[in-house]
Design a protein around this motif. Structure first.
Motif, PDB file in Angstrom:
ATOM      1  N   ASP A 180      -9.318  14.995  15.232  1.00 23.84           N
ATOM      2  CA  ASP A 180      -7.987  15.070  15.837  1.00 23.84           C
ATOM      3  C   ASP A 180      -6.991  14.237  15.037  1.00 23.84           C
ATOM      4  O   ASP A 180      -6.388  13.280  15.550  1.00 23.84           O
ATOM      5  CB  ASP A 180      -8.036  14.623  17.297  1.00 23.84           C
ATOM      6  N   LEU A 181      -6.851  14.595  13.779  1.00 23.88           N
ATOM      7  CA  LEU A 181      -5.956  13.889  12.866  1.00 23.88           C
ATOM      8  C   LEU A 181      -5.414  14.885  11.858  1.00 23.88           C
ATOM      9  O   LEU A 181      -5.975  15.965  11.680  1.00 23.88           O
ATOM     10  CB  LEU A 181      -6.737  12.813  12.093  1.00 23.88           C
ATOM     11  N   ASN A 182      -4.347  14.493  11.181  1.00 26.92           N
ATOM     12  CA  ASN A 182      -3.842  15.276  10.049  1.00 26.92           C
ATOM     13  C   ASN A 182      -4.535  14.747   8.798  1.00 26.92           C
ATOM     14  O   ASN A 182      -4.173  13.692   8.296  1.00 26.92           O
ATOM     15  CB  ASN A 182      -2.334  15.092   9.902  1.00 26.92           C
ATOM     16  N   ASP A 183      -5.520  15.452   8.303  1.00 31.38           N
ATOM     17  CA  ASP A 183      -6.329  14.920   7.204  1.00 31.38           C
ATOM     18  C   ASP A 183      -6.611  16.020   6.189  1.00 31.38           C
ATOM     19  O   ASP A 183      -7.693  16.605   6.156  1.00 31.38           O
ATOM     20  CB  ASP A 183      -7.624  14.318   7.775  1.00 31.38           C
TER      21      ASP A 183
ATOM     22  N   ALA B 148      -9.158   5.331  15.294  1.00 33.72           N
ATOM     23  CA  ALA B 148      -8.433   4.315  14.529  1.00 33.72           C
ATOM     24  C   ALA B 148      -8.989   4.235  13.112  1.00 33.72           C
ATOM     25  O   ALA B 148      -8.241   4.180  12.133  1.00 33.72           O
ATOM     26  CB  ALA B 148      -8.533   2.954  15.225  1.00 33.72           C
ATOM     27  N   HIS B 149     -10.320   4.254  13.019  1.00 37.45           N
ATOM     28  CA  HIS B 149     -10.956   4.202  11.690  1.00 37.45           C
ATOM     29  C   HIS B 149     -10.514   5.399  10.842  1.00 37.45           C
ATOM     30  O   HIS B 149     -10.096   5.238   9.696  1.00 37.45           O
ATOM     31  CB  HIS B 149     -12.479   4.183  11.853  1.00 37.45           C
ATOM     32  N   ASN B 150     -10.623   6.578  11.419  1.00 33.16           N
ATOM     33  CA  ASN B 150     -10.342   7.788  10.644  1.00 33.16           C
ATOM     34  C   ASN B 150      -8.848   7.997  10.395  1.00 33.16           C
ATOM     35  O   ASN B 150      -8.479   8.696   9.452  1.00 33.16           O
ATOM     36  CB  ASN B 150     -10.946   9.008  11.343  1.00 33.16           C
ATOM     37  N   LEU B 151      -8.000   7.398  11.247  1.00 30.54           N
ATOM     38  CA  LEU B 151      -6.566   7.417  10.936  1.00 30.54           C
ATOM     39  C   LEU B 151      -6.338   6.674   9.618  1.00 30.54           C
ATOM     40  O   LEU B 151      -5.617   7.163   8.733  1.00 30.54           O
ATOM     41  CB  LEU B 151      -5.749   6.760  12.052  1.00 30.54           C
ATOM     42  N   LEU B 152      -6.972   5.518   9.490  1.00 38.95           N
ATOM     43  CA  LEU B 152      -6.830   4.771   8.233  1.00 38.95           C
ATOM     44  C   LEU B 152      -7.380   5.598   7.067  1.00 38.95           C
ATOM     45  O   LEU B 152      -6.757   5.662   5.998  1.00 38.95           O
ATOM     46  CB  LEU B 152      -7.539   3.415   8.348  1.00 38.95           C
ATOM     47  N   SER B 153      -8.520   6.242   7.265  1.00 45.22           N
ATOM     48  CA  SER B 153      -9.099   7.079   6.198  1.00 45.22           C
ATOM     49  C   SER B 153      -8.120   8.174   5.784  1.00 45.22           C
ATOM     50  O   SER B 153      -7.905   8.411   4.589  1.00 45.22           O
ATOM     51  CB  SER B 153     -10.397   7.747   6.685  1.00 45.22           C
ATOM     52  N   ALA B 253      -2.096  -0.337  10.123  1.00 42.21           N
ATOM     53  CA  ALA B 253      -2.646  -1.305  11.079  1.00 42.21           C
ATOM     54  C   ALA B 253      -1.953  -1.275  12.440  1.00 42.21           C
ATOM     55  O   ALA B 253      -2.590  -1.467  13.479  1.00 42.21           O
ATOM     56  CB  ALA B 253      -2.603  -2.709  10.476  1.00 42.21           C
ATOM     57  N   GLY B 254      -0.648  -1.015  12.443  1.00 36.45           N
ATOM     58  CA  GLY B 254       0.071  -0.967  13.714  1.00 36.45           C
ATOM     59  C   GLY B 254      -0.398   0.191  14.579  1.00 36.45           C
ATOM     60  O   GLY B 254      -0.735   0.017  15.750  1.00 36.45           O
ATOM     61  N   ALA B 255      -0.445   1.382  13.990  1.00 35.11           N
ATOM     62  CA  ALA B 255      -0.879   2.554  14.754  1.00 35.11           C
ATOM     63  C   ALA B 255      -2.342   2.431  15.166  1.00 35.11           C
ATOM     64  O   ALA B 255      -2.728   2.859  16.255  1.00 35.11           O
ATOM     65  CB  ALA B 255      -0.656   3.825  13.932  1.00 35.11           C
ATOM     66  N   MET B 256      -3.173   1.834  14.308  1.00 34.35           N
ATOM     67  CA  MET B 256      -4.575   1.615  14.689  1.00 34.35           C
ATOM     68  C   MET B 256      -4.661   0.717  15.921  1.00 34.35           C
ATOM     69  O   MET B 256      -5.445   0.958  16.837  1.00 34.35           O
ATOM     70  CB  MET B 256      -5.339   0.971  13.521  1.00 34.35           C
ATOM     71  N   THR B 257      -3.832  -0.323  15.938  1.00 36.89           N
ATOM     72  CA  THR B 257      -3.816  -1.230  17.084  1.00 36.89           C
ATOM     73  C   THR B 257      -3.429  -0.476  18.353  1.00 36.89           C
ATOM     74  O   THR B 257      -4.056  -0.650  19.407  1.00 36.89           O
ATOM     75  CB  THR B 257      -2.808  -2.376  16.836  1.00 36.89           C
ATOM     76  N   VAL B 258      -2.406   0.356  18.246  1.00 34.96           N
ATOM     77  CA  VAL B 258      -1.956   1.112  19.418  1.00 34.96           C
ATOM     78  C   VAL B 258      -3.071   2.055  19.887  1.00 34.96           C
ATOM     79  O   VAL B 258      -3.308   2.198  21.089  1.00 34.96           O
ATOM     80  CB  VAL B 258      -0.646   1.860  19.087  1.00 34.96           C
TER      81      VAL B 258
END
Lengths: 575, 575
Positions: A180-183, B148-153, B253-258
């Protein structure tokens, strides 16, 4: 008619946030109580959110059935015309008229929320709350869909790795993975690399979770048992003999069902004016049917005078699938339809202006030009006709923006009246339910009035003919050009017993045609179908009539780079 | 001493399920109320589960601090010795003695639950409920960690795709992707294939979500602000100049925190005897520290006479990290430690029997042979010594199984007494809190008694020396053999200012040594460290001293193929 140099300040994202923050939620148990739901059917999930146990449906059997209203729109501009705010405004307006009304919406995808556009919880004084939870995890339903989908993916590769029976052909695996991400980097991958112990090397792909067939199944299932059976029917690929292999054969359907048990329960929330809102399931609006869940609609119809639901994109897309896929699966018949329009979208369809998502509207579009309403009106008239093809006479909702001119409203009313349709201005974004009472009255009247709901095509019509029927009757195409392989596949499925399924056509939502640059009501074109796919679990065949992306990518400056917490721990820049 | 041919029926999985089903949960608000938690800090999340708002911590400042007890074990056999059931039994026993006691546990990973072994909610009459929710999504914390992990990826690959500054070196990206499943085909992938618009082609990998550094961060953060800062420090790779690039620089980091805001709130549940249970975070026990969250412990210690928490694997692994990583981060000091043993594990460490996870125990292991207890006792004595190295005198908990012989219990007591340690038999699986009262008395006494908690090493000790200190003092190695590159890296980090971090050694949990086949208390060996990695966000350096899998695979017959719903919609075969 002095042209305006800049767009007058609309109620924008910042206002949405401050309005949402200032709102006081009622305890969700109180909202449930108003609906007459038995206490044991209501499971709070954090402040202002509850899941509704499916026993709620049983407990309500025999209660009077409410009126079923679908909110659709003319062909939208890239930023959209406000179907969600209109649906929310409408329940608030109905409530002010003394009716009980529930709105049923799709859960927004997290990827796009973190990417371009922010969430989908309405706007101004027509919002569903709490915004932050809705836009991110809500109660985890999207995560559960992802987990169930990817469990099947892992079991498919495990099946291949251990060479279990029936032996899969690694070149014929259709079941991909989801996230569930834009990847974009996961659009095309090679997996199973490493050593002997690390699976079988093959090509694969990730799509966004909303595009998962499991999401469409969740939206279309009418019970836990139905969910279990649909999941068992999912086709994952072909075996060495070219026969379809299902999730049932992989042995995954039971565990997938268990992973989805909580997700099958609709989420109850409330609007700013404390009208009940059911947010449940969010299938794609092109490769899937783009409508929220059947179960949420059942519950809303059993507990309210009106259940208002939104169907994705324009009336040619979401509403057509609402009528022919969702209502076919549920057995429910709609009582009324609302076609949302805006002054700017009608003028855009005149072909005189360029609108780009994420960029300010051109000044020319905001100047007073009622004649452009008539020029773009062909699109509205065609979409009204598309609703009428299903036996309903729609109401036109004019979603008001601050820059609108009364002369342009008059032109829209005039257009609608020319085909005996009522059009009402709705200022629900600025005024909440107080601004949508005229619309609510019109909808209530339409729902009580005469109608003769019918499907666009019978189950028996062959698959290819169903596609042709939608293309010619709804899109206004002169015919369909099937790629030879697509036609061949339809024939195979016809022979294999899938011929009675409804069809879903994946095309651009920005035009009635398959070309996003053609505005109004394009004529003299044919629909190209380059590929067809079988969603045996969801229960439809879909046809690709355009370049449909199932995995978005982030821009150079995604919203996620601005979303953060402030010093007091409050979330900022999420809307 | 007649040898027994087969293992007597223990309380098994089926019993666990029927006991859990027969249980009547108390409303979770009632459990919270007993703890003195203010109502506004408690957010119910479905039946029997609540999230605790972090305001609960503030509201409790100044309350008397409870006793802090860690449950660890001797070196376990492959199926484990029952630390979780013992920790649960212990709070129930303490409660029967009139104390208030809370148990804090890790959230189980979903992948293994669907694979081999079932969940981790205790067993028999020492379980935490509701079992099904705990073993699957619970309140979605694992999903939030994955998101959160995969958002960073995704943002790292987006950064690479758009060539944003600082420009990443695609060959030096350390930040992988995660998924909460056993999916071996994702261990080694190539991503970013397709066309120009589909990212940059490079090698990549998926690990199981519990192995994510984000999970370790969640477990070690003591506030939302601390979480935000730790996430900013995550190192994702190197830029073209070889400098470390952080999540802060990527803008994630901000969006991961949220995304992690809800996940930072501990989950309150209850045991079968209605003792409070906090289930929160579940980091890996080898590449991470393997302990549940600091925030849960804070809340438990502020509200109960005793907070009992479990540390993963044996005392050389989870307890060592509990003392030197978790307590260092939290500033909390433990008051007592429990070393769980079983008759079977002690006899296994005699080296006379082969035990394989998932297979029945060999008959020879179940026969009465108290002399084998002494033969395997070296392991227990070493693990007792490992606890004492931190200034605590442990209590030995003998987790009773139906096939045990009294002579063997006597041998264990005798062994423990030889080093002045109290050992108590606990029948909590069969008898609930009633079976662990003697253990509870011993633990309460130890917690009140004299102790002198100390870290094993000071912050100032160089990283390589910290690793040597653990290897020689705790594992009993004669020294450490660093691969040249590993030693070089440690020196670099030392220069870069990471030298004050604690260390985490990833080795097998099945032996005190790095060789899983060496039982008892192996001597005459050296610890090979082939690679070191920096977890700058979690705040430790970890050393790989063995072949550590961070992505499991399914067998030819995973549990998921049997998990299903029955005709009444009840889940079957999930335990």
């Amino acid at each position: 008619m002095a042209p305006q140099a800049t767009e007058p300040a609309p109620i924008g994202a910042t206002d949405n946030l401050s309005i949402a923050r200032a709102a006081r939620l009622w305890p969700i148990e109180e909202i449930a109580h108003q609906l007459g739901l038995p206490g044991e059917a209501v499971e709070p999930y954090g402040r202002g959110i509850a899941k509704l146990d499916l026993s709620a449906m049983k407990a309500l059997n025999g209660h009077p059935r409410g009126r079923y209203v679908v909110v659709t729109s003319m062909t939208p501009t890239p930023p959209g015309e406000g179907k969600t705010t209109t649906a929310i405004g409408l329940v608030q307006g109905l409530q002010r008229l003394g009716h009980t009304a529930t709105v049923a919406l799709r859960q927004p995808s997290m990827g796009p929320t973190l990417g371009l556009k922010g969430g989908a919880t309405g706007g101004g004084y027509s919002q569903v709350l709490p915004m932050e939870r809705i836009n991110l995890h809500l109660t985890g339903d999207l995560h559960a869909v992802g987990a169930a989908h990817n469990l099947l993916s892992a079991m498919v590769d495990n099946h291949l790795h251990h060479r279990l029976s029936p032996e899969l052909d690694p070149r014929e695996i259709y079941w991909q993975r989801v996230i569930d991400l834009n990847d974009r980097a996961l659009r095309h991958i090679v997996l199973g690399l490493g050593g002997r112990g690390d699976g079988v090397a093959r090509q694969g792909s990730f799509e966004i979770t909303a595009a998962s067939e499991v999401m469409a199944v969740l939206a279309l299932a009418d019970s836990l048992a139905d969910l279990r059976q649909r999941l068992g029917r999912l086709v994952v690929g072909l075996d060495r003999e070219g026969e379809a292999v299902t999730a049932e054969q992989i042995g995954a359907a039971g565990a997938m069902t268990v992973l989805l048990k909580e997700a099958l329960k609709p989420n109850l929330l409330q609007t700013l004016e404390h009208a009940p809102a059911l947010i449940h399931a969010g299938p794609f609006g092109n490769i899937a049917h783009g409508n929220s869940s059947i179960i949420a609609d059942y519950i809303g119809l059993s507990t309210s005078d009106f259940l208002i639901t939104e169907a994705g994109f324009g009336a040619d897309m979401g509403a057509e699938r609402f009528f022919n896929i969702k209502c076919r699966a549920s057995g429910l018949t709609p009582d009324a339809a609302v076609v949302v329009v805006t002054v700017r979208a009608l003028k855009y369809h005149s072909g005189r202006h360029a609108v780009v998502a994420g960029q300010p509207l051109p000044a020319s579009l905001l100047a007073e030009h009622p004649e452009e309403i008539y020029e773009g009106g062909a699109n509205l008239l065609k979409q009204i006709d598309n609703v009428r093809a299903h036996g309903l006479n729609p109401v036109v909702a004019i979603n008001a923006f601050p820059g609108d001119h009364p002369s342009e409203y008059a032109a829209i009313r005039d257009l609608a009246a020319s085909v005996s349709v009522r059009a009402e201005v709705s200022t629900h974004v600025r005024d909440g339910g107080g601004g949508s009472q005229a619309l609510a009255e019109a909808v209530a009247e339409a729902a009580e009035g005469e109608k003769d709901f019918r499907f666009l095509y019978s189950d028996e019509l062959p698959l290819a003919s169903k596609i042709e029927r939608i293309a010619t009757r709804i899109y206004g195409a002169e015919g369909v050009d099937f790629a030879p392989q697509a036609h061949e596949r339809l024939n195979v499925w016809q022979r294999q017993g899938y011929g009675s399924l409804p069809v879903c056509i994946a095309k651009t939502h920005l035009s009635l045609s398959s070309d996003p640059t053609r505005l109004g009501a394009p004529a003299g074109w044919r629909l190209p179908v380059r590929e067809v796919r079988l969603s045996a679990g969801a229960g439809f065949v879909y046809a690709l009539a355009g370049d449909i992306r199932t995995m978005p990518g982030f821009s150079t400056s995604p919203a996620a780079t601005r979303i953060d917490i402030d010093e007091s721990g409050e979330t900022v820049n999420l809307y």
